[in-house]
Motif scaffolding. Structure first.
Motif, mmCIF file in Angstrom:
data_model
loop_
_atom_site.group_PDB
_atom_site.id
_atom_site.type_symbol
_atom_site.label_atom_id
_atom_site.label_comp_id
_atom_site.label_asym_id
_atom_site.label_seq_id
_atom_site.Cartn_x
_atom_site.Cartn_y
_atom_site.Cartn_z
ATOM 1 N N ARG A 229 7.872 1.164 7.690
ATOM 2 C CA ARG A 229 8.285 2.382 8.589
ATOM 3 C C ARG A 229 8.990 1.707 9.749
ATOM 4 N N CYS B 120 3.638 -3.125 4.100
ATOM 5 C CA CYS B 120 2.700 -1.558 4.421
ATOM 6 C C CYS B 120 3.717 -1.240 5.375
ATOM 7 N N GLY B 121 3.010 -0.298 6.410
ATOM 8 C CA GLY B 121 3.663 0.485 7.365
ATOM 9 C C GLY B 121 4.258 -0.080 8.081
ATOM 10 N N SER B 122 3.578 -1.192 8.971
ATOM 11 C CA SER B 122 4.141 -1.957 10.059
ATOM 12 C C SER B 122 4.339 -3.250 9.534
ATOM 13 N N TYR C 159 -4.474 -1.531 2.165
ATOM 14 C CA TYR C 159 -3.519 -2.491 2.187
ATOM 15 C C TYR C 159 -4.370 -3.651 1.644
ATOM 16 N N ASP D 118 0.787 -1.026 -0.171
ATOM 17 C CA ASP D 118 0.004 -0.111 0.011
ATOM 18 C C ASP D 118 0.933 1.267 -0.010
ATOM 19 N N HIS D 119 0.324 2.477 0.140
ATOM 20 C CA HIS D 119 1.186 3.601 0.138
ATOM 21 C C HIS D 119 2.358 3.603 1.304
ATOM 22 N N GLY D 120 2.107 2.643 2.399
ATOM 23 C CA GLY D 120 3.004 2.943 3.302
ATOM 24 C C GLY D 120 4.175 2.079 2.956
ATOM 25 N N VAL E 199 2.031 -5.149 9.753
ATOM 26 C CA VAL E 199 0.801 -5.840 10.593
ATOM 27 C C VAL E 199 -0.480 -6.201 10.002
ATOM 28 N N GLY E 200 -0.980 -5.263 9.302
ATOM 29 C CA GLY E 200 -2.294 -5.090 8.693
ATOM 30 C C GLY E 200 -2.134 -6.049 7.503
HETATM 31 C C1 RB5 Z 1 -1.211 3.036 6.477
HETATM 32 O O1 RB5 Z 1 -1.305 4.174 6.990
HETATM 33 C C2 RB5 Z 1 -0.844 1.886 7.552
HETATM 34 O O2 RB5 Z 1 -1.856 1.636 8.460
HETATM 35 C C3 RB5 Z 1 -0.819 0.749 6.657
HETATM 36 O O3 RB5 Z 1 0.208 0.668 5.769
HETATM 37 C C4 RB5 Z 1 -0.120 -0.640 7.579
HETATM 38 O O4 RB5 Z 1 0.684 -0.082 8.464
HETATM 39 C C5 RB5 Z 1 -1.095 -1.201 8.352
HETATM 40 O O5 RB5 Z 1 -0.898 -2.086 9.170
#
Ligand code: RB5
Length: 230
Positions: free
Chosen positions: A111, A67-69, A44, A10-12, A71-72
């Motif tokens: 991230r 993704c960002g973490s 995501y 995703d964008h993250g 996790v999602g």
């Molecule tokens: C997007 O801001 C973020 O929530 C997503 O990339 C991810 O980290 C979810 O787990």
């Protein structure tokens, strides 16, 4: 044949995905499932579905989701039957997850880890192969049975142990034995090391005692000489 790897973010994770494609693309066949452009509002699960289905359906051998973490993407990916996904931010888990658990989707948090660490994690994951060892196959079967388990039906633990499945029980005992033996070996090694340390301490104490005795003798001799001089 080159390993086929579906990748999605995703964008993250978009920037990291682009960089991983550049880096890994030289050694494996990459199938980019998007996003294809940075979109701060994308979700995501939309790319997770594409990567997850490609893995579960056999279009590719493995998947990488960012993704960002991480996790999602991981939570969503594990909802797809046939997908075994995990966030791995250390190289041990990245390869051991494949060797023991037949992990087929690696999830990364852009991230959380930088591009160098992410590359090493992806390489560790992609180079690893499922060991196929009996105990791991048995566990994998139990994991797979969770996908088809219905509410109120016995779970894998019950089918193996409390339902009198003697073969599974014997295998579990064998496994426990292996683990106990490993623990015993470790303990023995530690005891041996402790004994060596104690021996060394005894040697030092003995040396100290000999030195003390020699000093006392010297003192007595010196005192004798002083008395003689008085
Ligand atoms: C997007 O801001 C973020 O929530 C997503 O990339 C991810 O980290 C979810 O787990």
């Amino acid at each position: 044949m080159r390993l086929r790897v579906a990748i999605g973010a995703d964008h993250g994770g978009f920037e990291l995905k682009q960089e991983l494609i550049r880096r890994l693309g030289q050694n494996v066949e990459i199938v980019d499932k998007g996003a294809y452009a940075y979109d701060a509002h994308d979700d995501y699960p939309d790319t997770v579905i594409l990567v997850g289905r490609a893995v579960a359906g056999g279009e590719v051998d493995r998947g990488v989701l960012i993704c960002g973490s991480g996790v999602g993407a991981c939570v969503a990916a594990n909802k797809i039957a046939g997908v075994r996904a995990s966030v791995c931010h250390d190289t041990y888990s990245a390869h051991q997850g494949v060797e023991h658990d037949d992990l087929n989707v690696l999830c990364l948090g852009a991230r959380v880890v930088g591009v160098e660490v992410a590359t090493e994690l992806a390489v560790a994951f992609l180079m690893a192969r499922f060991s196929g060892e009996e105990r791991h196959l048995r566990r994998l079967e139990k994991v797979k049975s969770l996908e088809t388990a219905q509410e109120g039906q016995p779970g894998p633990e019950q089918t193996a142990e409390s339902h009198g499945d003697s073969e599974a029980e014997a295998a579990l005992e064998e496994d426990d034995k292996e683990e106990e033996e490993e623990a015993e070996e470790e303990e023995e090694k530690e005891d041996e090391e402790d004994e060596e340390d104690e021996d060394e301490e005894d040697d030092v104490e003995e040396e100290d005692a000999v030195e003390d005795e020699a000093e006392e003798e010297d003192d007595e001799e010196a005192e004798g000489k002083e008395d003689d001089a008085r």
